[in-house]
Design an enzyme around this catalytic site. Structure first.
Site, PDB file in Angstrom:
ATOM      1  N   ILE A 199     -13.771  42.668  16.171  1.00  0.00           N
ATOM      2  CA  ILE A 199     -13.645  41.672  15.406  1.00  0.00           C
ATOM      3  C   ILE A 199     -11.576  41.363  16.126  1.00  0.00           C
ATOM      4  O   ILE A 199     -10.425  42.195  15.709  1.00  0.00           O
ATOM      5  CB  ILE A 199     -13.735  41.492  14.365  1.00  0.00           C
TER       6      ILE A 199
ATOM      7  N   LYS B  43       2.935  48.448  22.323  1.00  0.00           N
ATOM      8  CA  LYS B  43       3.544  48.347  22.542  1.00  0.00           C
ATOM      9  C   LYS B  43       3.159  46.710  23.041  1.00  0.00           C
ATOM     10  O   LYS B  43       2.210  46.297  24.145  1.00  0.00           O
ATOM     11  CB  LYS B  43       4.485  48.635  23.629  1.00  0.00           C
TER      12      LYS B  43
ATOM     13  N   ASP C  51      -3.191  51.547  18.693  1.00  0.00           N
ATOM     14  CA  ASP C  51      -1.924  50.718  18.504  1.00  0.00           C
ATOM     15  C   ASP C  51      -0.918  50.856  17.687  1.00  0.00           C
ATOM     16  O   ASP C  51      -0.785  51.565  16.992  1.00  0.00           O
ATOM     17  CB  ASP C  51      -3.086  49.475  18.132  1.00  0.00           C
TER      18      ASP C  51
ATOM     19  N   ALA D 173     -10.126  43.823   9.053  1.00  0.00           N
ATOM     20  CA  ALA D 173      -8.985  43.271   8.251  1.00  0.00           C
ATOM     21  C   ALA D 173      -9.912  42.291   7.065  1.00  0.00           C
ATOM     22  O   ALA D 173      -8.837  42.584   5.348  1.00  0.00           O
ATOM     23  CB  ALA D 173      -7.560  42.770   8.893  1.00  0.00           C
TER      24      ALA D 173
ATOM     25  N   MET E 105      -4.605  36.240  12.911  1.00  0.00           N
ATOM     26  CA  MET E 105      -3.049  36.162  13.846  1.00  0.00           C
ATOM     27  C   MET E 105      -2.818  34.365  13.673  1.00  0.00           C
ATOM     28  O   MET E 105      -2.362  33.497  14.217  1.00  0.00           O
ATOM     29  CB  MET E 105      -4.167  36.091  14.845  1.00  0.00           C
TER      30      MET E 105
ATOM     31  N   GLY F 292      -9.108  47.792  11.456  1.00  0.00           N
ATOM     32  CA  GLY F 292      -9.735  46.804  11.885  1.00  0.00           C
ATOM     33  C   GLY F 292     -10.727  47.599  11.945  1.00  0.00           C
ATOM     34  O   GLY F 292     -11.561  48.858  12.746  1.00  0.00           O
TER      35      GLY F 292
HETATM   36  N1  SAH Z   1      -9.406  44.807  15.228  1.00  0.00           N
HETATM   37  C1  SAH Z   1      -8.727  43.964  14.053  1.00  0.00           C
HETATM   38  C2  SAH Z   1      -7.451  43.121  14.150  1.00  0.00           C
HETATM   39  C3  SAH Z   1      -7.019  42.651  15.221  1.00  0.00           C
HETATM   40  S1  SAH Z   1      -6.120  41.355  15.623  1.00  0.00           S
HETATM   41  C4  SAH Z   1      -9.325  43.728  13.111  1.00  0.00           C
HETATM   42  O1  SAH Z   1     -10.667  44.166  12.741  1.00  0.00           O
HETATM   43  O2  SAH Z   1      -8.932  43.303  11.609  1.00  0.00           O
HETATM   44  C5  SAH Z   1      -4.520  41.659  14.660  1.00  0.00           C
HETATM   45  C6  SAH Z   1      -4.539  40.437  13.377  1.00  0.00           C
HETATM   46  O3  SAH Z   1      -5.424  41.063  12.513  1.00  0.00           O
HETATM   47  C7  SAH Z   1      -3.240  40.420  12.726  1.00  0.00           C
HETATM   48  O4  SAH Z   1      -2.859  39.088  13.457  1.00  0.00           O
HETATM   49  C8  SAH Z   1      -3.574  39.889  11.521  1.00  0.00           C
HETATM   50  O5  SAH Z   1      -4.029  38.747  11.308  1.00  0.00           O
HETATM   51  C9  SAH Z   1      -5.117  40.864  11.160  1.00  0.00           C
HETATM   52  N2  SAH Z   1      -4.893  42.214  10.331  1.00  0.00           N
HETATM   53  C10 SAH Z   1      -5.082  43.559  10.844  1.00  0.00           C
HETATM   54  N3  SAH Z   1      -3.933  44.216   9.472  1.00  0.00           N
HETATM   55  C11 SAH Z   1      -3.802  42.988   8.899  1.00  0.00           C
HETATM   56  C12 SAH Z   1      -3.396  43.382   7.081  1.00  0.00           C
HETATM   57  N4  SAH Z   1      -3.153  44.812   6.794  1.00  0.00           N
HETATM   58  N5  SAH Z   1      -3.626  42.131   6.499  1.00  0.00           N
HETATM   59  C13 SAH Z   1      -3.815  41.123   6.894  1.00  0.00           C
HETATM   60  N6  SAH Z   1      -4.410  41.190   8.305  1.00  0.00           N
HETATM   61  C14 SAH Z   1      -4.072  42.286   9.255  1.00  0.00           C
END
Ligand code: SAH
Length: 512
Positions: free
Chosen positions: A108, A69, A46, A134, A185, A104
């Site tokens: 989630i 993308k 991704d 995250a 998000m 992440g």
């Molecule tokens: N599956 C991912 C989340 C995907 S949704 C997880 O578990 O983290 C994407 C959102 O995750 C972003 O809009 C943001 O809110 C958050 N996010 C992902 N990486 C991040 C980071 N390094 N710092 C802050 N927010 C993050």
């Protein structure tokens, strides 16, 4: 190293692993995830995946496919998702080992559940590997404990995304919570979310933190209250990916914010030594620096190995065998393997090296003890140490690069030794990564580490007419390199007092 679930390559046939890559820092990938990457035939990744995870030593034939993308509009995102699903199914049916690498944790806000459901329905063998989501990454690197005795008794992960359409978050329920809420998000909907929470009963003075790029060298944190956070985040121009953390626990950050306090946090450092000769970068990264590599030097085996082969077959005839660099040991060892020789070939010859790294390599490759490692890590230091042990009439083998300095053989011969100076490997100039070179020339880096005169001249050739970028501190590994740098006309920002102190010199250059 294998995870307790066993080696990732056990099951034959097609297999899909939905793997959480962690929140940004590549070091936060699980061992299981790493194992699966090493054995993958196809990796689908991704947008938020750190490119360093894609540099993992994969199988040579492994295909890495970017599927992140972002297409505008909801229908196209769904189309994108259908494409990902179809690719996973197709590759697995072809018998491939597929890793679906997701930012992440896959389960989630990551649509990992939907992808798994597709695989289950298609009857495809799959597994799910958790990742550090995250929010949990951000908790650690912002110093905000989501639960804390007497401060926060529960934590909620939510998304404020639905505010723009789709199912809205349950604002009235969220407003009644007193613990920590983490919004994913939520960058652009922050003003709306803050208002909704206040309207639903959360105190306007509730502390809030917005965390951009959590766990990375570019992490930024903006703090405030529900009443003013939207304005503050707006003024700071916070961008995705970012998280919004709401609750009294945010205040604990004022004493627990270790991450940005590290000595080199956010500093951008260019490292020009060959990738496999880079013991210090790990430490620089630990201190919070972003390390970028632009190797100014590469190695290859000697093109004409006749002299080397003769020397290696006759190692036992020498009084001293001398390695002046880690690579000398590596390439000599490689050649010995080809010739069917092992450590016994050294016979009673003693071994001397320049530098502690070289000693470590001799240890690792030959499993023999080094007899002499002078403190002075230069050719001069080694010559002096050998001279004190008596050189007259001694047979000495130097296993070196084609471009070693002449001082060592000269000094040894002058002291009466019979010197065989043999090329064990050659230096070549790599092709520079154009994008990194452009960033370097534009002065993006806070420091650049230059570890030999040869590397300095290669950089000079690459920069052409462009000057040394003024704001980039030039750190050298020692006086010989500094001399070469000054000859080019570049300013030496800092010089290491000895080669192993390069990290210290870099810290001084960037903090003093
Ligand atoms: N599956 C991912 C989340 C995907 S949704 C997880 O578990 O983290 C994407 C959102 O995750 C972003 O809009 C943001 O809110 C958050 N996010 C992902 N990486 C991040 C980071 N390094 N710092 C802050 N927010 C993050």
């Amino acid at each position: 190293m294998h995870s307790p679930l066993g080696p990732a390559s056990i099951s034959p046939g097609g297999h899909v692993a939905i793997v959480g890559a962690g929140p940004g820092d590549p070091g936060l990938l699980t061992l299981r995830g790493h194992d699966l990457l090493l054995h993958a035939d196809v990796v689908l990744y991704d947008r938020l995946i750190d490119t360093r995870l894609l540099d993992t030593p994969y199988k040579p034939a492994c295909r890495r496919v970017y599927v992140g993308k972002e297409l505008p509009g909801r229908a196209s995102r769904d189309a994108q998702q259908r494409h990902i699903n179809a690719t996973m199914v197709r590759e697995a049916r072809r018998g491939k080992r597929v890793v679906r690498l997701k930012g992440g944790d896959p389960l989630i806000f990551g649509r990992g559940g939907e992808e798994a459901a597709v695989l289950a329905a298609a009857g495809i063998d799959f597994e799910i590997v958790p990742g550090v989501t995250a929010a949990l990454g951000a908790a650690a690197t912002t110093g905000i404990p989501f639960t804390h005795r007497g401060v926060a008794q529960e934590v909620t992960f939510a998304t404020a995304h639905g505010a723009k359409g789709g199912t809205p978050p349950p604002w009235s329920a969220l407003g009644k919570l007193r613990g920590t809420i983490v919004f994913y998000m939520g960058t652009y909907t922050l003003p709306f979310a803050a208002k909704k929470l206040i309207a639903a009963g959360r105190r306007p003075s509730t502390p809030v933190a917005v965390v951009e790029r959590a766990t990375t060298t570019r992490q930024r944190v903006v703090t405030g209250t529900l009443a003013n956070i939207a304005a503050r985040a707006g003024a700071a121009a916070v961008r995705p990916p970012s998280l919004v953390i709401v609750g009294d626990a945010v205040d604990l950050r004022s004493s627990l914010d270790w991450f940005e306090k590290r000595l080199l946090f956010g500093k951008k450092i260019l490292v020009t030594r060959p990738a496999n000769e880079d013991p210090g970068s790990h430490r620089l990264e630990e201190l919070g620096a972003e390390v970028t590599r632009l190797p100014g030097l590469e190695f290859r085996p000697a093109r004409n190995s006749g002299a080397l082969d003769r020397a290696l077959r006759g190692l036992a005839r020498f009084d001293w065998v001398v390695f002046t660099s880690p690579r000398g040991a590596e390439f000599a060892h490689r050649r010995m393997e080809k010739l069917g020789l092992d450590a016994r070939a050294f016979g009673s010859a003693r071994v001397a090296v320049v530098g502690w790294m070289t000693r470590t390599m001799v240890d690792a490759y030959f499993e023999i003890r080094t007899d002499l490692v002078p403190d002075d890590e230069r050719a001069e230091g080694l010559a002096e140490a050998l001279r004190r042990r008596g050189l007259r009439g001694k047979r000495i083998l130097l296993l070196r690069a084609d471009q070693g300095r002449d001082v060592l053989p000269e000094l040894l011969s002058k002291a009466g030794a019979k010197v065989s100076d043999v090329v064990a490997y050659e230096h070549t100039e790599p092709k520079p990564d154009r994008a990194i070179l452009a960033r370097f020339a534009s002065g993006e880096f806070d420091a650049a580490l230059v570890t030999s005169g040869e590397i300095a001249s290669t950089l000079k050739r690459w920069l052409g007419r462009r000057p040394w970028p003024e704001r980039t501190k030039l750190v050298t590994i020692g006086p010989v390199t500094s001399g070469a740098v000054r000859e080019i006309g570049w300013p030496v920002g800092r010089e290491a007092t000895e080669p192993r102190k390069l990290v210290e010199a870099t810290i001084e250059a960037l903090t003093k």
